[in-house]
Design a protein around this motif. Structure first.
Motif, mmCIF file in Angstrom:
data_model
loop_
_atom_site.group_PDB
_atom_site.id
_atom_site.type_symbol
_atom_site.label_atom_id
_atom_site.label_comp_id
_atom_site.label_asym_id
_atom_site.label_seq_id
_atom_site.Cartn_x
_atom_site.Cartn_y
_atom_site.Cartn_z
ATOM 1 N N ALA A 51 14.152 22.996 -62.047
ATOM 2 C CA ALA A 51 15.365 22.840 -61.232
ATOM 3 C C ALA A 51 16.062 21.522 -61.553
ATOM 4 C CB ALA A 51 15.012 22.916 -59.751
ATOM 5 N N ALA A 52 15.289 20.449 -61.674
ATOM 6 C CA ALA A 52 15.877 19.137 -61.964
ATOM 7 C C ALA A 52 16.586 19.139 -63.315
ATOM 8 C CB ALA A 52 14.796 18.065 -61.934
ATOM 9 N N SER A 53 16.030 19.875 -64.284
ATOM 10 C CA SER A 53 16.649 19.920 -65.612
ATOM 11 C C SER A 53 17.973 20.673 -65.598
ATOM 12 C CB SER A 53 15.694 20.576 -66.620
ATOM 13 O OG SER A 53 15.563 21.970 -66.360
ATOM 14 N N HIS A 54 18.194 21.465 -64.559
ATOM 15 C CA HIS A 54 19.419 22.259 -64.473
ATOM 16 C C HIS A 54 20.543 21.542 -63.727
ATOM 17 C CE1 HIS A 54 17.051 26.284 -65.036
ATOM 18 N NE2 HIS A 54 17.238 25.630 -66.170
ATOM 19 N N ILE A 55 20.278 20.359 -63.214
ATOM 20 C CA ILE A 55 21.326 19.626 -62.504
ATOM 21 C C ILE A 55 22.422 19.270 -63.499
ATOM 22 C CG2 ILE A 55 21.897 17.547 -61.196
ATOM 23 C CD1 ILE A 55 19.004 17.551 -60.151
ATOM 24 N N ASP A 56 23.633 19.690 -63.204
ATOM 25 C CA ASP A 56 24.754 19.529 -64.131
ATOM 26 C C ASP A 56 25.458 18.202 -63.877
ATOM 27 O OD1 ASP A 56 27.034 19.746 -65.686
ATOM 28 O OD2 ASP A 56 27.211 21.899 -65.366
ATOM 29 N N SER A 57 25.082 17.166 -64.644
ATOM 30 C CA SER A 57 25.719 15.856 -64.485
ATOM 31 C C SER A 57 26.991 15.746 -65.332
ATOM 32 C CB SER A 57 24.737 14.740 -64.871
ATOM 33 O OG SER A 57 24.283 14.917 -66.201
ATOM 34 N N ASN A 58 27.011 16.444 -66.478
ATOM 35 C CA ASN A 58 28.187 16.404 -67.351
ATOM 36 C C ASN A 58 29.417 16.987 -66.671
ATOM 37 O OD1 ASN A 58 27.081 15.214 -69.704
ATOM 38 N ND2 ASN A 58 26.085 17.141 -70.230
ATOM 39 N N GLY A 59 29.254 18.171 -66.104
ATOM 40 C CA GLY A 59 30.379 18.830 -65.455
ATOM 41 C C GLY A 59 30.927 18.022 -64.302
ATOM 42 N N VAL A 60 30.026 17.431 -63.518
ATOM 43 C CA VAL A 60 30.446 16.615 -62.384
ATOM 44 C C VAL A 60 31.240 15.405 -62.863
ATOM 45 C CG1 VAL A 60 29.611 15.138 -60.515
ATOM 46 C CG2 VAL A 60 28.582 17.396 -60.874
ATOM 47 N N ALA A 61 30.744 14.746 -63.936
ATOM 48 C CA ALA A 61 31.445 13.567 -64.468
ATOM 49 C C ALA A 61 32.839 13.932 -64.968
ATOM 50 C CB ALA A 61 30.620 12.948 -65.597
ATOM 51 N N LEU A 62 32.961 15.048 -65.664
ATOM 52 C CA LEU A 62 34.255 15.482 -66.174
ATOM 53 C C LEU A 62 35.232 15.795 -65.051
ATOM 54 C CD1 LEU A 62 33.213 17.859 -69.084
ATOM 55 C CD2 LEU A 62 34.533 15.764 -69.302
ATOM 56 N N LEU A 63 34.761 16.527 -64.047
ATOM 57 C CA LEU A 63 35.629 16.907 -62.937
ATOM 58 C C LEU A 63 36.121 15.686 -62.177
ATOM 59 C CD1 LEU A 63 33.687 20.033 -61.653
ATOM 60 C CD2 LEU A 63 35.987 20.034 -62.611
ATOM 61 N N ASN A 64 35.216 14.749 -61.915
ATOM 62 C CA ASN A 64 35.614 13.546 -61.187
ATOM 63 C C ASN A 64 36.614 12.709 -61.986
ATOM 64 O OD1 ASN A 64 34.037 14.187 -58.994
ATOM 65 N ND2 ASN A 64 32.331 12.872 -59.571
ATOM 66 N N ALA A 65 36.380 12.589 -63.286
ATOM 67 C CA ALA A 65 37.295 11.805 -64.115
ATOM 68 C C ALA A 65 38.681 12.439 -64.158
ATOM 69 C CB ALA A 65 36.734 11.668 -65.528
ATOM 70 N N ALA A 66 38.715 13.759 -64.343
ATOM 71 C CA ALA A 66 39.996 14.458 -64.415
ATOM 72 C C ALA A 66 40.716 14.409 -63.071
ATOM 73 C CB ALA A 66 39.783 15.901 -64.856
ATOM 74 N N ALA A 67 39.962 14.570 -61.972
ATOM 75 C CA ALA A 67 40.575 14.539 -60.641
ATOM 76 C C ALA A 67 41.169 13.163 -60.355
ATOM 77 C CB ALA A 67 39.543 14.914 -59.586
ATOM 78 N N LYS A 68 40.452 12.114 -60.726
ATOM 79 C CA LYS A 68 40.946 10.751 -60.512
ATOM 80 C C LYS A 68 42.248 10.524 -61.281
ATOM 81 C CE LYS A 68 39.491 5.898 -61.014
ATOM 82 N NZ LYS A 68 40.582 5.485 -61.905
ATOM 83 N N ASN A 69 42.371 11.148 -62.439
ATOM 84 C CA ASN A 69 43.547 10.986 -63.288
ATOM 85 C C ASN A 69 44.561 12.121 -63.055
ATOM 86 O OD1 ASN A 69 45.061 9.693 -65.328
ATOM 87 N ND2 ASN A 69 44.219 11.044 -66.908
ATOM 88 N N TYR A 70 44.692 12.543 -61.793
ATOM 89 C CA TYR A 70 45.442 13.750 -61.456
ATOM 90 C C TYR A 70 46.901 13.734 -61.900
ATOM 91 C CZ TYR A 70 47.823 11.349 -57.612
ATOM 92 O OH TYR A 70 48.618 10.506 -56.883
ATOM 93 N N LEU A 71 47.507 12.544 -61.994
ATOM 94 C CA LEU A 71 48.914 12.474 -62.387
ATOM 95 C C LEU A 71 49.133 12.907 -63.831
ATOM 96 C CD1 LEU A 71 50.117 9.180 -60.657
ATOM 97 C CD2 LEU A 71 50.809 11.527 -60.113
ATOM 98 N N HIS A 72 48.092 12.800 -64.641
ATOM 99 C CA HIS A 72 48.216 13.117 -66.066
ATOM 100 C C HIS A 72 47.344 14.281 -66.504
ATOM 101 C CE1 HIS A 72 50.391 9.339 -66.311
ATOM 102 N NE2 HIS A 72 49.357 8.717 -65.782
#
Length: 508
Positions: A120-141
């Motif tokens: 279960a721990a190996s399936h935790i998706d850290s990449n997707g979370v990082a991408l979504l947060n970065a893109a959301a923070k940069n919402y204007l662009h």
């Protein structure tokens, strides 16, 4: 920097992704996708660049670096960088990524399947979370999309020429809500695995099942949410077969009935109105249990919610035709029963095959208070250290009746008294501040109490309560808490048997 439009796509849920990306290509986007997503797109005839071609890191590494590689992560935040920051990148060819389409591995599936902790721990998706947060923070662009249900919304905006700022803010909200929920699920799973019932930071998440017609009152709005980790026996997972849109009060009353009906293994019918138990009956069949409950319900079940821990068949459905109940939840309904009950367009029918499932130890009873939250474990026990305190012990029949009615008083509200027999309630006094008034109300509702027993969710403090019970014809009493000498003396005087247990079931 290159002026081309670029979309980065990495989705676990590939529903409609090919169709969506085909439209993106038509709107001038270059698609960069992770290997699994890229394969789906290319098989659908959509031109896409594999992420590992862009980053130089092959997918066999498990994709652990694909999201955080400068070619992707910097592309997402590139429009936020100053000229000085961009110059620090040297001669790197950085392409701004204007659209990020990502959804994560559904960790809740591991939670519900009970997979090994390490897996279960190996399936935790850290990449997707990082991408979504970065893109959301940069919402204007950068527009971020995490929900396939939003694909049409994005395409409509693109068809209109541009994605406006208010829409970008909406997608920003969706992304942060999604990642917050994802992280909360992981925290919830870890607290469960580590047996931490009340963590310092209580992070839980719920998923909306449906909107309701209104809340406690028509001017209030309301919705139903369910716990992703909860698998069985939850009203929030019930399937509505018929009837109109539910209200807050429908669901609240239904939950009261559901929690009580779970106490019984025999066919049982529970009637509830305004979160107060009206009547309960058990029998050899759901039909027999219903008849008993109906005949002793002081409301004639008008406006009530019914919980049936069995199948509603044609005979029971025919009986229900003339009863003005608002909602019936049961294990299921036969086709003949459905044909009979459909004539009432407003009658809500809930199918719950797992209605008998007990409360899981991993979930908690919660009550919102202004500015805070009360959290406790569910009351899943009945009694312990039970003893007879009177000269006369209860007969076997009285003991069965005492246990039946004690199960019901456990779910009745505040200073509750339940009078009944081995398989049916006769009267329920609930919502009272004085025990004497609760006894009076229960006796009044019961009418003929001769040969019945009485259950009290806390100690009877006044001998006058025993006198009232004796006068009504009650032969045995069960209560939680120690009995005073005066109360025991009153029981002995009337030859009433009394059982006491040290487990109380007070309920607001």
């Amino acid at each position: 920097m290159n002026s081309k439009k670029r979309a980065y796509v990495s989705v676990y849920n590939k529903e409609r992704i090919a169709e969506f990306c085909q439209y993106l290509v038509e709107y001038g986007y270059e698609i960069v996708a992770t290997e699994g997503t890229c394969k789906v797109l290319t098989e659908a005839g959509i031109k896409a660049i594999s992420a590992h071609e862009l980053t130089g890191y092959p997918e066999p590494l498990g994709g652990k670096l694909r999201a955080l590689h400068p070619a992707i992560y910097t592309g997402i935040i590139a429009n936020e960088l100053t000229e000085e920051q961009l110059s620090e990148l040297g001669d790197k060819d950085i392409y701004p990524i204007e659209l990020v389409v990502v959804n994560c591995y559904p960790f809740v599936e591991d939670m519900e399947a009970g997979v090994d902790f390490k897996e279960a721990a190996s399936h935790i998706d850290s990449n997707g979370v990082a991408l979504l947060n970065a893109a959301a923070k940069n919402y204007l662009h950068t527009v971020v999309v995490c929900d396939p249900d939003d694909y049409d919304r994005v395409l409509c905006d693109l068809a209109a020429g541009a994605i406006p700022e208010d829409e970008r803010r909406y997608f920003m909200y969706k992304a942060f809500s999604y990642t917050a929920s994802y992280d909360a699920l992981v925290a919830q799973y870890l607290s469960h695995e580590l047996a931490i019932p009340f963590p310092k930071m209580y992070t839980v998440t719920y998923e909306k099942t449906h909107d309701m017609r209104y809340g406690e009152n028509p001017h209030q709005r309301a919705a139903v949410y369910h716990e992703p980790f909860l698998k069985e026996g939850s009203l929030a997972r019930a399937r509505q077969l018929a009837g109109g849109q539910t209200t807050y009060n429908n669901i609240n009353d239904a939950n009261t009935a559901l929690e009580l009906v779970k106490e019984f293994e025999k066919p049982t019918v529970v009637s509830v109105k305004h979160c107060a138990v009206s009547s309960v009956g058990t029998g050899e069949s759901a039909y027999e249990a219903f008849v008993k409950a109906y005949e002793t319900d002081p409301h004639g079940m008008k406006g009530c919610i019914l919980a049936v821990n069995g199948i509603v068949d044609a005979r029971l459905a025919e009986k229900l035709r003339s009863v003005e109940v608002e909602l019936v939840m049961a294990v299921g309904f036969t086709p003949e029963a459905m044909d009979t009950l459909r004539f009432r367009k407003d009658l809500i029918l809930f199918e719950m095959p797992d209605i008998r499932s007990k409360v899981q130890f991993s979930t908690f009873d919660m009550k919102k208070v202004y500015g805070g939250l009360l959290v406790q474990s569910y009351d899943t026990e009945l009694y312990r250290n039970i003893k007879c305190v009177t000269e006369r012990a209860p007969t076997d029949g009285e003991r069965k009746a005492l246990e039946f009615n004690y199960r019901i008083v456990k779910h009745a509200r505040s200073s509750a008294i339940v009078i009944g027999e081995e398989d049916v309630t006769r009267g329920i006094g609930t919502g009272q501040t004085l025990r004497e008034k609760a006894v009076e109300l229960a006796v009044y509702q019961a009418g003929d109490c001769v040969g019945s027993v009485m259950a009290s969710e806390s100690a009877i403090v006044s001998p006058s309560c025993v006198d009232l019970a004796a006068e009504a014809g009650i032969t045995a009493i069960i209560q939680s808490g120690e009995a005073s000498e005066e109360v025991v003396a009153a029981c002995n005087k009337h030859e009433i048997a009394m059982l006491c247990t040290d487990m109380r079931h007070f309920k607001n």
